[in-house]
Design a protein around this motif. Structure first.
Motif, short mmCIF file in Angstrom:
data_model
loop_
_atom_site.label_atom_id
_atom_site.label_comp_id
_atom_site.label_asym_id
_atom_site.label_seq_id
_atom_site.Cartn_x
_atom_site.Cartn_y
_atom_site.Cartn_z
N ASP A 195 12.20 4.55 -2.58
CA ASP A 195 10.76 5.59 -2.87
C ASP A 195 10.25 5.74 -1.63
O ASP A 195 9.19 5.22 -1.18
N PRO A 196 10.46 6.85 -0.67
CA PRO A 196 10.10 7.48 0.46
C PRO A 196 8.57 7.78 0.08
O PRO A 196 7.54 7.52 1.12
N MET A 197 8.32 8.37 -0.97
CA MET A 197 6.91 8.83 -1.21
C MET A 197 5.88 7.53 -1.24
O MET A 197 4.88 7.65 -0.53
N TYR A 198 6.07 6.64 -1.98
CA TYR A 198 5.31 5.46 -1.98
C TYR A 198 5.62 4.53 -1.12
O TYR A 198 5.14 3.32 -1.01
N GLN A 199 6.63 4.72 -0.24
CA GLN A 199 7.21 3.86 0.88
C GLN A 199 7.44 2.41 0.21
O GLN A 199 6.94 1.39 0.95
N ASN A 200 8.14 2.25 -0.69
CA ASN A 200 8.57 0.98 -1.27
C ASN A 200 9.85 0.91 -1.77
O ASN A 200 10.58 2.12 -2.05
N ALA A 201 10.56 -0.06 -2.09
CA ALA A 201 11.96 -0.25 -2.78
C ALA A 201 11.74 -1.16 -3.54
O ALA A 201 11.17 -2.20 -3.51
N LYS A 202 12.61 -1.15 -4.66
CA LYS A 202 12.87 -2.24 -5.71
C LYS A 202 14.33 -2.44 -5.87
O LYS A 202 15.25 -1.68 -5.94
#
Length: 236
Positions: A195-202
């Motif tokens: 998720d580039p918008m929230y700068q996290n990954a799951k």
């Protein structure tokens, strides 16, 4: 408002003005073939545009896999079939493509010389889920069952071991809900959402239709696979 295709073609400016008051149904040879609706911000923010074959307009039923193939056969647009609904995919943005490119390079280097191979979108993945055929176009993935390639039609008909979706405002609801559930039920072993918008990954790990592993990462950290030992990507 009902208008035949010729009138729409010859008076498109008037048709656009009509949309301020009502939708326009386009007919051809007396049969409704399309529906034109006014664009609104709510439609934009919804995240995707659903497109159905014209003959299904107004019918409350699922689209079959055969109907999906017929509808998309001569189209240059990209589509997915998810739980009987057809979704037209938006053109990816620059950040999205940069992330996809970075992860694909890392995947390519890791799997070079190994028995599995990475793939990159646009690439159809056809999955049977609870007797229903779905067609996805994940941004990136890994295929290990290479025997599932159909050489006659140059298509892959197996289940990827790992899929990656680089989500955006326009695809978030699909990536986090519909695709998460469907990938799990289809037999995918690992699912990454970047998720580039929230700068996290799951990272989700699956086995026997159940979630068995879940990890979260922030941008700048190294994302590691729990299924492929040693597969790591430094997200910069």
């Amino acid at each position: 408002m009902l208008l035949n295709a010729t009138d729409v073609k010859n008076s498109f400016g008037k048709v656009l003005k009509m949309l301020d008051y009502e939708d326009v149904i386009v007919t051809k040879k007396g049969k409704a073939v399309a529906k034109i609706v006014k664009f609104t911000e709510s439609v934009k923010d919804h995240g995707y545009i659903k497109e159905y074959p014209a003959e299904y307009t107004g019918q409350d039923r699922k689209v079959t896999y055969e109907e999906f193939l017929k509808f998309t056969a001569n189209s240059e647009n990209r589509y997915e079939l998810i739980n009987g609904e057809i979704y037209m995919l938006a053109s990816p943005k620059t950040t999205h493509q940069q992330v996809v490119g970075q992860f694909y390079v890392a995947f390519y280097k890791y799997f070079e010389g190994k028995s599995c191979t990475p793939f990159i979108s646009p690439y159809d993945i056809t999955l049977n889920i609870k007797d229903e055929t779905n067609v996805f176009q994940p941004d990136l993935g890994v295929i290990c069952d290479l025997e599932e390639f159909n050489n006659e039609h140059d298509q892959y008909m197996g289940v990827p071991a790992l899929v990656v979706e680089v989500t955006s405002k326009s695809s978030r609801s699909k990536d986090y809900v519909k695709k998460l559930n469907n990938y799990m039920l289809a037999g995918v072993k690992e699912y990454w959402i970047i998720d580039p918008m929230y700068q996290n990954a799951k990272v989700y790990g699956f086995d026997d239709d159940e979630l068995i592993d879940y990890r979260e990462y922030e941008k700048g950290s190294t994302i590691a696979s729990s299924f492929f030992e040693g597969l790591k990507v430094k997200w910069v």
